[in-house]
Design a protein around this motif. Structure first.
Motif, short mmCIF file in Angstrom:
data_model
loop_
_atom_site.label_atom_id
_atom_site.label_comp_id
_atom_site.label_asym_id
_atom_site.label_seq_id
_atom_site.Cartn_x
_atom_site.Cartn_y
_atom_site.Cartn_z
N ALA A 81 0.74 -1.11 0.16
CA ALA A 81 -0.01 0.15 -0.06
C ALA A 81 0.95 1.28 0.06
O ALA A 81 0.69 2.14 -0.53
N THR A 138 1.59 6.10 -7.44
CA THR A 138 0.24 6.68 -7.77
C THR A 138 0.53 8.15 -7.75
O THR A 138 0.23 9.01 -8.90
N ASP A 142 -9.68 -0.77 -6.58
CA ASP A 142 -9.12 0.17 -7.07
C ASP A 142 -8.21 0.73 -5.75
O ASP A 142 -7.15 1.27 -5.71
N GLU A 143 -8.79 0.74 -4.84
CA GLU A 143 -8.45 1.50 -3.32
C GLU A 143 -7.09 0.69 -2.85
O GLU A 143 -6.47 1.41 -2.40
N LEU A 144 -7.02 -0.53 -3.17
CA LEU A 144 -5.87 -1.31 -2.72
C LEU A 144 -4.60 -0.90 -3.71
O LEU A 144 -3.79 -0.95 -3.40
N LEU A 145 -4.80 -0.52 -5.04
CA LEU A 145 -3.64 -0.46 -6.00
C LEU A 145 -3.37 1.27 -5.90
O LEU A 145 -2.35 1.35 -6.52
N THR A 146 -4.08 1.97 -5.23
CA THR A 146 -3.69 3.37 -5.21
C THR A 146 -3.30 3.68 -3.69
O THR A 146 -2.62 4.85 -3.44
N GLY A 147 -3.22 2.64 -2.74
CA GLY A 147 -2.67 2.88 -1.46
C GLY A 147 -3.33 3.22 -0.74
O GLY A 147 -2.99 3.63 0.58
N VAL A 206 -6.03 -6.95 -8.08
CA VAL A 206 -6.05 -6.29 -9.16
C VAL A 206 -7.39 -5.00 -8.99
O VAL A 206 -7.95 -5.36 -7.88
#
Lengths: 253, 253
Positions: A23, A30, B10-15, B42
């Protein structure tokens, strides 16, 4: 510009440790304008790490950040697996060995360890894939590695959060340029997500943005994050949502 | 017996969110005797989810637990992606629709939402891949799904931790049998990991176990987790480590 993250460690796969590293890395990437498309976690196993690296390289991300498995113990095999995936040998890095030696001497002088000398386990950390640039570890013993593979920048970082964070900030981000993605975060005062859905869908059609929404407790708020290439574009979306009657307040994370 | 976990969001991939779900799921699967070999994350994208599911099924795990992306909004597309990966249609589940209706009526009666009626967004959650068994969501609206695909048991769960945990405990674990793996956790009073390495390597050669070690702060302790198929086997390793002069104390997580 998309990126992938690979975290390595049996403790992540047994649930003994929550993977907060990915994260942290995802957030920083990002902010730099990279779209993190996938995060993969595998255990401390040469075959599994190698397989994951090969699959990721096949997808040709601009950036691959790998974290974990650089320490001195038997299960720290990430550098070996990365070298094998790239068809490279592990070769000794003299400057790394020197830093490792100094690191253990400092710990010894502070009275934290009994023996300051290099042994096989400590020496092992100084081996990097051939052609890799060492990344300095300001917080621990194991150096990281930077490798350019085709168009993919590969960064191999330690798994200890303090070491990983310092290396990411000092060694990785400066190699990734300046471009920033804008993230605006809001809390929408709307009582359920399903009423918001058609309005968000319309916003996505009208503007060149990504929107993430997630409920923050029923009957209270819905969190909305707007990702855009500029503040202006993001503000347009906010204006549109307000026009449609959504009451939004800025949300500090 | 190995398992994989796929988390979606998406919230996992944006940190913006730390993926604690996969650690929770991993812990429970490990306790049941499954070896979690890989965790994949993903975003809320049909193509990316579908690709990940297909790759995982290719590796033929006994169990695949998927979490996230079952809600009513535009970006909740997990069921669709799973259906596509399996070459199935999404079909309406009447009992699910009935539960969703009741769920919103209860929220309405509690004064938490303005409108109790089904709309397209709420109705969407009642669609499951053809042939899937619905999994009851005791804490929220969206049902999960259980699908047998070849020798892989696929479970699709919500992403909200409270909902995911309840569904895992009540609907998933009872379908995974009784067998338990033993995990013994210790803190070793040894000042650095590199001195422990050769002893652990020897233990791995002698006993049919996996060992994970990780430093818990320099100059203090090293955490050791021994995984074995029985308490007896694990205790043998502990005895061996003590014989080699490692002072161990039980470590409660």
């Amino acid at each position: 510009m998309f990126a992938e993250i690979l975290t390595v460690g049996d403790e992540l796969l047994t649930g003994n440790t929550v993977d907060s590293n990915s994260a942290f890395i995802a957030k920083k990437l990002t902010e730099r304008g990279y779209w993190v498309r996938r995060i993969t976690t595998v255990g401390d196993d040469v075959g599994d790490i190698k397989a994951a690296v090969l699959e990721i390289l096949e997808r040709k991300p601009e950036v691959l950040v790998i974290s974990g498995g650089l320490g001195p113990t038997h299960d720290d095999v990430t550098m070996l697996a990365v070298a094998e995936a790239l068809g490279k040998k592990l070769v000794p890095c003299e400057e790394c060995l020197e830093r490792i030696r100094e690191f253990y001497h400092r710990l010894y002088e502070k009275g934290l360890i009994d023996d300051p000398e290099l042994n096989d386990a400590r020496r092992k950390m100084a081996y990097l894939p051939e052609g890799a640039e060492p990344l300095e570890n300001s917080e621990g013993a194991a150096p990281g590695a930077y490798i350019e593979h085709g168009k993919t920048k590969i960064f191999v970082l330690p798994g200890m959060p303090r070491e990983m964070k310092a290396m990411l900030e000092k060694e990785v981000l400066p190699r990734l340029g300046e471009k920033k993605f804008v993230q605006l975060k809001f809390l929408a005062e709307i009582t359920d997500e399903s009423k918001l859905a058609p309005i968000l869908r319309e916003a996505l059609e009208r503007f060149n943005v990504k929107i993430h929404s997630s409920p923050k407790g029923f009957g209270r708020y819905i969190g909305i994050i707007v990702f855009a290439e500029s503040e202006v574009e993001a503000e347009k979306v906010v204006g549109f949502l307000r026009e449609r009657g959504i009451s939004l307040q800025r949300w500090k994370l």
